[in-house]
Motif scaffolding. Structure first.
Motif, short mmCIF file in Angstrom:
data_model
loop_
_atom_site.label_atom_id
_atom_site.label_comp_id
_atom_site.label_asym_id
_atom_site.label_seq_id
_atom_site.Cartn_x
_atom_site.Cartn_y
_atom_site.Cartn_z
N GLU A 292 88.52 77.21 50.75
CA GLU A 292 89.56 76.28 51.18
C GLU A 292 90.88 76.53 50.44
OE1 GLU A 292 87.71 72.57 50.42
OE2 GLU A 292 86.47 72.61 52.23
N GLU A 293 90.78 76.81 49.15
CA GLU A 293 91.98 77.11 48.36
C GLU A 293 92.66 78.37 48.89
OE1 GLU A 293 90.63 77.46 44.36
OE2 GLU A 293 90.00 75.36 44.21
N LEU B 140 89.09 85.51 52.21
CA LEU B 140 88.79 84.11 51.86
C LEU B 140 87.49 83.98 51.08
CD1 LEU B 140 89.62 82.36 55.26
CD2 LEU B 140 91.17 82.75 53.32
N LEU B 141 86.55 84.87 51.37
CA LEU B 141 85.20 84.80 50.80
C LEU B 141 84.60 86.20 50.83
CD1 LEU B 141 82.59 82.99 50.03
CD2 LEU B 141 82.05 83.15 52.47
N THR B 142 83.82 86.56 49.80
CA THR B 142 83.10 87.82 49.87
C THR B 142 81.69 87.68 49.31
OG1 THR B 142 83.28 90.21 49.59
CG2 THR B 142 83.73 88.86 47.64
N MET B 143 80.82 88.56 49.81
CA MET B 143 79.46 88.68 49.31
C MET B 143 79.20 90.16 49.01
SD MET B 143 75.90 87.69 51.25
CE MET B 143 76.29 88.78 52.64
N ASP B 144 78.81 90.44 47.81
CA ASP B 144 78.51 91.80 47.37
C ASP B 144 77.13 92.20 47.89
OD1 ASP B 144 78.11 94.18 45.98
OD2 ASP B 144 78.77 93.36 44.04
N ALA C 277 97.02 80.81 52.21
CA ALA C 277 97.34 81.81 53.25
C ALA C 277 98.19 81.25 54.36
CB ALA C 277 96.05 82.38 53.82
N LYS C 278 98.11 79.94 54.58
CA LYS C 278 98.81 79.34 55.72
C LYS C 278 100.32 79.23 55.46
CE LYS C 278 94.99 76.61 57.60
NZ LYS C 278 94.51 75.24 57.87
N ASP D 158 96.62 86.13 61.29
CA ASP D 158 97.24 85.60 62.51
C ASP D 158 96.64 84.24 62.89
OD1 ASP D 158 98.82 87.88 62.65
OD2 ASP D 158 97.35 88.95 63.90
N SER D 159 96.46 83.39 61.86
CA SER D 159 95.96 82.03 62.05
C SER D 159 94.52 81.97 62.57
CB SER D 159 96.88 81.24 63.01
OG SER D 159 98.19 81.19 62.49
#
Length: 200
Positions: free
Chosen positions: A193-194, A157-161, A199-200, A135-136
């Motif tokens: 960023e990609e 967008l990003l993950t950390m295990d 997603a937008k 939702d932006s």
């Protein structure tokens, strides 16, 4: 077609000294590879055999009878996403539109870092910390075991295990040290960023 182990986006030595080649050899070569082999065995001859990983994850989430399929499919997806969430010479602060969104949604980069660290450090047992988009708006979430935000209708967008096999050979029981290094030296903001642009 059976699922295959995706190639790493860098050499197994590329993240040293922050993530050792030994850790990647076990984490990628043993753990990630095992999920692929197990999933292929579990879905052979089933309705899931020709599905994408994302479709398998969404179709089996929360279904007790398919817990094994879900766990292995989600772990393949999560790990592939995790490898791309890191890069040699990574870390530091994001710039541009992403930085502006972090400022807007968290109150600043330091507040984002605090939220991300907290998600990783307070995830009891095995799991993941995520930066997600819905939702932006950006937010930080954590998931246990193989759980993945894809099942909650948000965009990772990003993950950390934060499973122990991600850091124990290099950091032993010092998960907060690993989290700090991930943010300072490894995080791949270009990948974030990609994902945000898509997603937008």
């Amino acid at each position: 077609m059976p699922h295959i182990l995706p190639e790493l986006p860098y050499a197994q030595t590329a993240l040293e000294p922050y993530v050792s080649a030994e850790t990647l050899s076990f984490h990628y070569g043993k753990h990630h590879n095992a999920y692929v082999g197990k999933l292929n065995a579990l879905i052979e001859g089933t309705e899931f055999e020709d599905m994408s990983l994302e479709d398998i994850i969404k179709a089996t989430a929360g279904v007790a009878a398919h817990a094994g399929i879900f766990n292995n499919a989600a772990q393949i997806w999560n790990h592939t996403f995790y490898w791309h969430s890191m890069t040699p010479d990574g870390g530091g602060k994001p710039t541009g539109a992403l930085a502006e969104m972090i400022e807007r949604d968290f109150g600043g980069y330091d507040q984002f870092v605090a939220a991300f660290k907290d998600a990783g450090a307070t995830q009891f047992g095995s799991g993941w910390a995520w930066l997600v988009y819905k939702d932006s708006k950006l937010s930080v979430v954590k998931t246990a075991n193989a759980e993945c935000p894809l099942t909650d209708g948000v965009i990772p967008l990003l993950t950390m295990d934060v499973w122990e096999h991600a850091y124990y050979l290099d950091y032993q029981n010092k998960r907060p040290d690993y989290i700090q290094v991930f943010l300072d030296k490894l995080v791949n903001w270009s990948f974030v960023e990609e994902n945000l642009s898509a997603a937008k």
